[in-house]
Each structure stands twice: as C-alpha cells, then as structure tokens.
Design an enzyme around this catalytic site. Sequence first.
Site, PDB file in Angstrom:
ATOM      1  CE  LYS A 298      -1.785   3.039   2.717  1.00 54.93           C
ATOM      2  NZ  LYS A 298      -1.935   4.151   1.786  1.00 54.93           N
TER       3      LYS A 298
ATOM      4  CB  SER B 115       3.465   9.270  11.755  1.00 57.63           C
ATOM      5  OG  SER B 115       2.255   8.556  11.687  1.00 57.63           O
TER       6      SER B 115
ATOM      7  CB  VAL C 207       0.167   5.788  11.530  1.00 60.66           C
ATOM      8  CG1 VAL C 207      -0.340   4.592  10.745  1.00 60.66           C
ATOM      9  CG2 VAL C 207      -0.700   6.999  11.230  1.00 60.66           C
ATOM     10  N   GLY C 208       2.152   4.163  13.573  1.00 60.62           N
ATOM     11  CA  GLY C 208       2.855   2.932  13.949  1.00 60.62           C
ATOM     12  C   GLY C 208       2.291   2.344  15.235  1.00 60.62           C
TER      13      GLY C 208
ATOM     14  CD  GLU D 134      12.856   0.726   9.967  1.00 58.11           C
ATOM     15  OE1 GLU D 134      13.342   1.693  10.604  1.00 58.11           O
ATOM     16  OE2 GLU D 134      13.367  -0.399   9.936  1.00 58.11           O
TER      17      GLU D 134
ATOM     18  CD  GLU E 298       9.848  12.703  12.191  1.00 58.17           C
ATOM     19  OE1 GLU E 298       8.723  12.214  12.382  1.00 58.17           O
ATOM     20  OE2 GLU E 298      10.778  12.077  11.646  1.00 58.17           O
TER      21      GLU E 298
END
Length: 452
Positions: free
Chosen positions: A152, A206, A209-210, A227, A354
Amino acid sequence: MIEVIEPATEEVLAEVPRAGADDVDAAVSRAREAFPAWRAIAPAERAARLHSLADALAAGQEELARLEARNAGKPICDARGEMDMVAATFRYYAGAPERLLGETIPVAGGQALTVREPLGVVGLIVPWNFPLLIASWKLAPALAAGNTVVLKPAELTPLTALKFEQIAAAAGIPDGVVNVVAGPGSVVGQRLVEHPDVAKIAFTGSTEVGRSIAAAAAQTIKRVTLELGGKSPNLVFGDADLEAAASSAPMAVFGNAGQDCCARSRILVQESVLDQFMSLLEHAVASVRVGDPLQDDTQMGPLISEGRREAVASFVNGDAPIAIRGHAPEGPGYWFPPTVLCPVDPASRLAREEIFGPVAAVIPFSDEEEAIRLANDTIYGLSGSIWTRDGARALRVARAIDTGVLSINSNTSVRVATPFGGFKQSGYGRELGPHALDAYTEVKSIYYATDG
Ligand code: NDP
C-alpha cells in the site's frame, strides 16, 4: 479516483483509481493463492526472477526517477540515486534464496535442525517521502524469502508503486505474488492490518500510526516491523574538522526538504566553536540550490503538500530564534526556505518534535557528557552523526548514543548491505543488510529421532 498532485506546481499530475477495503480483500486472496507455488519454486529460480526484476528496474531507472521526482517533488538527482538503490536492493536480495541457511544442533536420541520458512502474505505500508525506495527495502527481502506481498503506497505518491507492479509482472514475477492497492491509510491500510490472512505488516511512517498498527495487529498476533519518526542528533565536537562538519550539515537536514526520518535536525555544537561553526554553516546554507526538481543541479525541492508546509511553518513562528534563512522560489509549489534556528532550548518543541521539513535546531553543549545526555534526551532513536578527530571519543560516544544507526565524520545512514532501524519510539525490527531476512521468515525447529 485519487488526484495525484505535483508538489512543485500544485497541478494534477495523474488520476488513479482509489482502492477500498474490497480491493484489499481481493489482493490478499490473490497473494494467498500465489503463495504455495512461490515458496516452492527452486531457490536458484527465485533468485533468477529477482535478478530479472533488478535488470528491469535498472532499465526503467530514468522513467521511474522522473515519475518519482515529479510526484514527490524531489530533485531528479536524488530520485536517480534512489532508483539505483532500488535495483541494487533487489540485486542484493536475489542472493538470499540460496543462502537462507539453517543450523544443526546436537541433542540426545536424534538430530535437531532449523529451517527458515516464509510467513505467507505480507502487507507493506509505505510513506510518501521515499516512495519506491522504502517499498523496495520491504519488497525485496519479503519476496526473496518466499512470501507474497500486498503493497500500500501513500495516497499522495502511488505512481511508482503502480508502475513497479507492471514491471514485476513483465519481468516474470508470477501473477498474484506482487499486488499494489492504492487507497487511503484509514481504509486500505487498516484493512490490511486487520486482515486475518495477512501474516505480517511492515510499516514506515509516523510514530502515531505505527502505534495504532501495533495495537491493531495484536488482535491477530501479526508480526510487525516499524520504521517510525526521528529527531536525530548531529554532534559537532570542538576538535572536529569544522569545515567538513559545517559544509555537510545542511544537506543532512535539508535533503528531501527535511522530509527524512534520518534528518540530522538537531545540530549539537560544542560552545567553544559555536561562532566559528555558525559562520561556516551560513555559507553552506546560502549555497543550497532550492528549485525545480527536474533541474539537474537542484538540491532541494518543495514540501509534499500544503498541509505539510503549514505544519512546518507552525514551528517557525514569531518566537523562533531564526539564525540563518536560505532562499526558496515564490509562486505555485509548496516551498519552504532552508532555516536554521540557534540557540534552541533543548526543552522546547523545536528540539523535541519531528518537524519533517527544512528546519534545523542548533543546540550548544559544553562537554562530552552533556552532548551524550542531550543526544539521548528524545523519545526517538533512529540515527545520528558524530564529528571529532579523536577516534576513542568517536567510538565511546557512538556506543553511548541510543540510536540504531550512527555515522562518524559522515552523515550517511543507509546502505543496502547494512542494517537500518530504530531504538526507542523510532520503531523496531531492521531493514536492509542480512538482518532484514529475519523479519520475513520464521525459524522452524525439526527433530528427527535416530535411535532405534
Ligand atoms: P502516516 O504515518 O500517516 O503515513 C504513512 C503510511 O501509513 C501511508 O501509506 C498512510 O496512508 C498509511 N496510514 C495512515 N493511517 C493508517 C492507518 N490507520 N492504518 C494503516 N495505514 C495507515 O504519515 P503522514 O503522511 O501523515 O506524515 C505525518 C508525520 O509522520 C510526518 O510529519 C513525519 O513526522 C512522520 N513520517 C515519518 C516517515 C518516516 O520515514 N519514518 C514517513 C512519513 C511520515 P495514506 O497516507 O495513503 O493515508
């Protein structure tokens, strides 16, 4: 349809069908059907197919690079370098099918051995900053180990992934082994994460979301590698080659317009050389060429979207200690000038969050102990650099900094042959190098009784 926007012009570059949850289900079932034959293919034959794919990617390098440069707004020279690495990554992992070695282990009454098995259908969710490059770090080891995949891409940058699907088919990768579904993360990504027939999710994006992917994957005990974000330190000691450190510092944070999880966005400089370093840095920032991504000499393009530009601008408000400002074009395009802030309070948002844009925070430090403390004073732990002429200090500091990747007197993080990944909230699991194969295989232990 997805309207794909070109960030340098704000114009529509292409329209592609927007996939939904049903398309994910269909892709997973194609991948599931293709899995038994792909895992059973002779190792040398699987290797040969991956070499053919690497050849086809190398042959299509310029077309892919132009597509990536236009869609992601990245300089064409960078895009060419990325496409080189994409082909090299497939070439490297084409060596893997014949080298997935097991062990024999001495036990009583028989023989114990281990083998590495593929996982099955693997879901790959990738971001927009290095679209095909990051996908290749997942695709190549996953396929080499005998898995089939559903990829995706980010909705903002689906074009090279869709092109890759065609290239793979033409290069002899069997039907159903590689499937691409371009659609929104909250629908397509989420369905992949929840799908009971998906054995593993490999995600880059991000930290937020991770975190949600790790939580959702727990429902089906899916394997997950993540990652995520970074706030990487670039440590410049007083005994460093200051010219080398200062001349390379801008592209270590402004490369890809700062939209890089490895961006050395915290520049930690020893107080004794701060003035000298800042004056060298000013020259280096002034020479960064920002402009049309398709020009051969462009070093920095626009940001990916208006939303990203607003997010970056929110950090550079009235209170921000702007020390150096580069140039950026006016007019259409999501431009943002290279910006250096100094001195930045280590407790401030500028030093802790970040920014994911061309903004560097310079933080002074007094001695080695403080440098290490500041470098580690973050939730992240992806990469970092150490500039010093003292070899013992370089290694001492490298061991003390909690990041997955470090470079000494250099700002590079990524090589095909070496492991890449984060400590702390930068994620877990390793990509690239020999280690990536661990994340796409399970170890099986077999005992064969030999005593009569
Ligand atoms: P996201 O983490 O939202 O996007 C990364 C990928 O995850 C995209 O393909 C996205 O799809 C997908 N996704 C989004 N939501 C879900 C979900 N619920 N389930 C499954 N997949 C999902 O990053 P953003 O684009 O929003 O960027 C936000 C911040 O993340 C940046 O400012 C930066 O700090 C960080 N980031 C870090 C990256 C890195 O390289 N480590 C890369 C990109 C961002 P889609 O976009 O199509 O909706």
